[in-house]
Motif scaffolding. Structure first.
Motif, PDB file in Angstrom:
ATOM      1  N   VAL A  97      13.279  38.474 -16.419  1.00 16.54           N
ATOM      2  CA  VAL A  97      14.357  37.830 -17.185  1.00 16.54           C
ATOM      3  C   VAL A  97      14.253  36.316 -17.261  1.00 16.54           C
ATOM      4  O   VAL A  97      15.124  35.683 -17.861  1.00 16.54           O
ATOM      5  CB  VAL A  97      15.737  38.198 -16.586  1.00 16.54           C
ATOM      6  CG1 VAL A  97      15.950  39.698 -16.565  1.00 16.54           C
ATOM      7  CG2 VAL A  97      15.907  37.624 -15.190  1.00 16.54           C
ATOM      8  N   TYR A  98      13.196  35.709 -16.699  1.00 13.20           N
ATOM      9  CA  TYR A  98      13.203  34.246 -16.657  1.00 13.20           C
ATOM     10  C   TYR A  98      12.987  33.624 -18.036  1.00 13.20           C
ATOM     11  O   TYR A  98      13.386  32.488 -18.294  1.00 13.20           O
ATOM     12  CB  TYR A  98      12.177  33.718 -15.657  1.00 13.20           C
ATOM     13  CG  TYR A  98      10.757  33.641 -16.168  1.00 13.20           C
ATOM     14  CD1 TYR A  98      10.228  32.457 -16.659  1.00 13.20           C
ATOM     15  CD2 TYR A  98       9.920  34.758 -16.144  1.00 13.20           C
ATOM     16  CE1 TYR A  98       8.930  32.376 -17.111  1.00 13.20           C
ATOM     17  CE2 TYR A  98       8.623  34.694 -16.589  1.00 13.20           C
ATOM     18  CZ  TYR A  98       8.129  33.502 -17.077  1.00 13.20           C
ATOM     19  OH  TYR A  98       6.840  33.437 -17.532  1.00 13.20           O
ATOM     20  N   LYS A 100      13.767  33.259 -22.033  1.00 12.16           N
ATOM     21  CA  LYS A 100      14.966  33.401 -22.852  1.00 12.16           C
ATOM     22  C   LYS A 100      14.760  34.497 -23.893  1.00 12.16           C
ATOM     23  O   LYS A 100      14.022  34.344 -24.858  1.00 12.16           O
ATOM     24  CB  LYS A 100      15.304  32.078 -23.547  1.00 12.16           C
ATOM     25  CG  LYS A 100      15.628  30.943 -22.585  1.00 12.16           C
ATOM     26  CD  LYS A 100      16.895  31.224 -21.795  1.00 12.16           C
ATOM     27  CE  LYS A 100      17.257  30.063 -20.886  1.00 12.16           C
ATOM     28  NZ  LYS A 100      18.470  30.328 -20.091  1.00 12.16           N
ATOM     29  N   ARG A 101      15.383  35.640 -23.653  1.00 13.25           N
ATOM     30  CA  ARG A 101      15.319  36.759 -24.581  1.00 13.25           C
ATOM     31  C   ARG A 101      16.723  37.301 -24.807  1.00 13.25           C
ATOM     32  O   ARG A 101      17.658  36.965 -24.089  1.00 13.25           O
ATOM     33  CB  ARG A 101      14.424  37.886 -24.039  1.00 13.25           C
ATOM     34  CG  ARG A 101      12.964  37.527 -23.849  1.00 13.25           C
ATOM     35  CD  ARG A 101      12.140  38.780 -23.584  1.00 13.25           C
ATOM     36  NE  ARG A 101      10.748  38.491 -23.322  1.00 13.25           N
ATOM     37  CZ  ARG A 101      10.202  38.393 -22.129  1.00 13.25           C
ATOM     38  NH1 ARG A 101      10.977  38.544 -21.055  1.00 13.25           N
ATOM     39  NH2 ARG A 101       8.931  38.135 -21.963  1.00 13.25           N
ATOM     40  N   ASN A 104      19.180  39.031 -21.982  1.00  9.76           N
ATOM     41  CA  ASN A 104      18.773  38.629 -20.637  1.00  9.76           C
ATOM     42  C   ASN A 104      19.947  38.107 -19.814  1.00  9.76           C
ATOM     43  O   ASN A 104      19.963  38.248 -18.592  1.00  9.76           O
ATOM     44  CB  ASN A 104      17.670  37.565 -20.707  1.00  9.76           C
ATOM     45  CG  ASN A 104      16.283  38.185 -20.648  1.00  9.76           C
ATOM     46  OD1 ASN A 104      16.151  39.410 -20.680  1.00  9.76           O
ATOM     47  ND2 ASN A 104      15.265  37.363 -20.574  1.00  9.76           N
ATOM     48  N   ASN A 107      21.470  41.047 -18.248  1.00 10.84           N
ATOM     49  CA  ASN A 107      20.651  41.540 -17.137  1.00 10.84           C
ATOM     50  C   ASN A 107      20.796  40.648 -15.912  1.00 10.84           C
ATOM     51  O   ASN A 107      20.857  41.144 -14.774  1.00 10.84           O
ATOM     52  CB  ASN A 107      19.185  41.609 -17.566  1.00 10.84           C
ATOM     53  CG  ASN A 107      18.953  42.647 -18.643  1.00 10.84           C
ATOM     54  OD1 ASN A 107      19.652  43.657 -18.700  1.00 10.84           O
ATOM     55  ND2 ASN A 107      17.981  42.399 -19.515  1.00 10.84           N
ATOM     56  N   GLU A 108      20.834  39.348 -16.112  1.00  2.00           N
ATOM     57  CA  GLU A 108      21.007  38.426 -14.998  1.00  2.00           C
ATOM     58  C   GLU A 108      22.340  38.673 -14.290  1.00  2.00           C
ATOM     59  O   GLU A 108      22.414  38.621 -13.056  1.00  2.00           O
ATOM     60  CB  GLU A 108      20.940  36.983 -15.500  1.00  2.00           C
ATOM     61  CG  GLU A 108      19.561  36.555 -15.965  1.00  2.00           C
ATOM     62  CD  GLU A 108      19.574  35.141 -16.521  1.00  2.00           C
ATOM     63  OE1 GLU A 108      20.454  34.352 -16.122  1.00  2.00           O
ATOM     64  OE2 GLU A 108      18.712  34.833 -17.367  1.00  2.00           O
TER      65      GLU A 108
END
Length: 291
Positions: A97-98, A100-101, A104, A107-108
Motif C-alpha cells: 500500500v505504500y 498511491k493507488r 489504498n 486498506n491502510e
C-alpha cells in the motif's frame, strides 16, 4: 542587572513547571526501580520491609530454579517467533500500500485498526477464536489442534496475538519509511534496469534500516515484558509452556509473597532487555544507513 535577575527568575519558573513530571517519574519509575534493585539483594519480609542483606543469594537460587529456566526459555522463544513474523508481515503489508493507488487509504485503515483495540479485549477475542472446541480457526481450516491444551501450540496463540497487536504501529512506521525513500534514487535504479527485488534489497531496505532497528528494539522490550496476554489467555499453562519471566515475577511477588525472588526476576529482566537492545545497537554501525 534587572535583565539578568529576570532571566534567572524565568529559569526558576521553568523548573517549577517541570516539577510535577519529575515527582511522578520519581514515584512511579525511579523509586520502584531502586526499591526492586535493593530487594533483589536482600531478604524481604511479608510486610515488604528489608530484613537483612544477603548479596547474590537470591540470584544464585533463581538460576538454579527449573521454573525460572523454563520462564527464560519461553520468553526468548516468544521473542524469536514474534519479532521476525511481525517484521515480515508488516513489511509485506507496507509494500502493498505504500504507493498511491485507489482504495489504498481504506486498506491502510484496516491495517492500523488493531491500534484501537485494548490488549485485554483482543486477548479475550483470540481466546475465543482459538478455542479447540468452538473456535473459528479450527472450524475454518478443518484443524483439530488443542491450542490451549497442547504445550507445542499454546505459545503460538500468544505470538499471533502479539503480531496482531503490534501490526498497526509497525505498519505505519514501515509505510512512512518506504515513502521517505527519495524517488530520484528509485528512478535512477529503474533506468539502470533494476527490478522490484533488486530495488527493495539494494535501495529501499538499507534506507529503511533505522526504522527497522527501532522496531526490533521496541519489540525486544515488549517480548521481555510479556505478561498481560499470558494472564488473560493461558495463565502460564499448559505445564508452564507459556510462563514468561514477568508472569513468574507476578506469581512470586504478588501471589506467593516472595518479594526477594520477584525483585530478583525483575532485575534479571531489566539486565537482559538492556543487553539485547545494546546488542541490537551494536549492529547499527554495520547494517544501518541514514542516507
Amino acid at each position: 542587572m534587572k535583565r539578568r535577575v529576570h532571566h534567572v527568575n524565568s529559569h526558576r519558573f521553568a523548573y517549577l513547571y517541570m516539577l510535577p513530571a519529575l515527582i511522578l517519574a520519581y514515584l512511579f519509575s525511579y523509586r520502584p526501580f531502586i526499591k526492586t534493585f535493593a530487594n533483589s539483594f536482600s531478604l524481604v519480609g511479608l510486610s515488604g520491609k528489608i530484613v537483612e542483606f544477603i548479596g547474590f543469594e537470591n540470584f544464585i537460587r533463581l538460576f538454579q530454579d527449573r521454573n525460572f529456566q523454563t520462564s527464560l526459555y519461553n520468553t526468548l522463544r516468544f521473542a524469536i517467533l514474534f519479532i521476525p513474523l511481525d517484521l515480515v508481515l508488516c513489511m509485506v503489508c507496507a509494500l502493498l500500500v505504500y504507493k498511491k493507488r485507489r482504495f489504498n487509504a481504506f486498506n491502510e485503515t484496516l491495517f492500523i485498526l488493531p491500534m484501537a483495540v485494548a490488549m485485554s479485549s483482543a486477548a479475550l477475542v483470540f481466546k475465543a477464536i482459538f478455542n479447540p472446541t468452538i473456535g473459528v480457526v479450527n472450524y475454518l481450516f478443518g484443524l483439530a489442534v488443542q491450542w490451549f491444551n497442547d504445550p507445542a501450540w499454546a505459545m503460538f496463540t500468544l505470538v499471533f496475538l502479539g503480531v496482531w497487536m503490534a501490526m498497526g504501529l509497525d505498519f505505519l512506521l514501515l509505510v512512512g519509511a518506504l515513502r521517505s525513500v527519495p524517488s530520484q534514487i528509485i528512478e535512477a535504479a529503474e533506468i539502470e534496469g533494476a527490478g522490484p527485488v533488486a530495488k527493495f534489497f539494494r535501495i529501499q531496505l538499507p534506507l529503511m534500516s533505522p526504522t527497522i532497528l527501532f522496531i526490533v528494539s521496541t519489540r525486544l522490550r515488549d517480548s521481555m515484558l510479556l505478561s498481560g496476554p499470558v494472564l488473560v489467555m493461558t495463565n502460564g499453562g499448559p505445564f508452564r509452556s507459556t510462563q514468561t519471566l514477568v508472569y513468574q515475577m507476578y506469581i512470586e511477588g504478588f501471589t506467593a509473597g516472595n518479594y526477594s525472588r520477584g525483585s530478583a526476576i525483575g532485575v534479571v529482566v531489566f539486565v537482559l532487555t538492556f543487553l539485547m537492545i545494546l546488542l541490537a545497537f551494536r549492529f547499527e554501525r554495520r547494517g544501518v544507513f541514514y542516507q
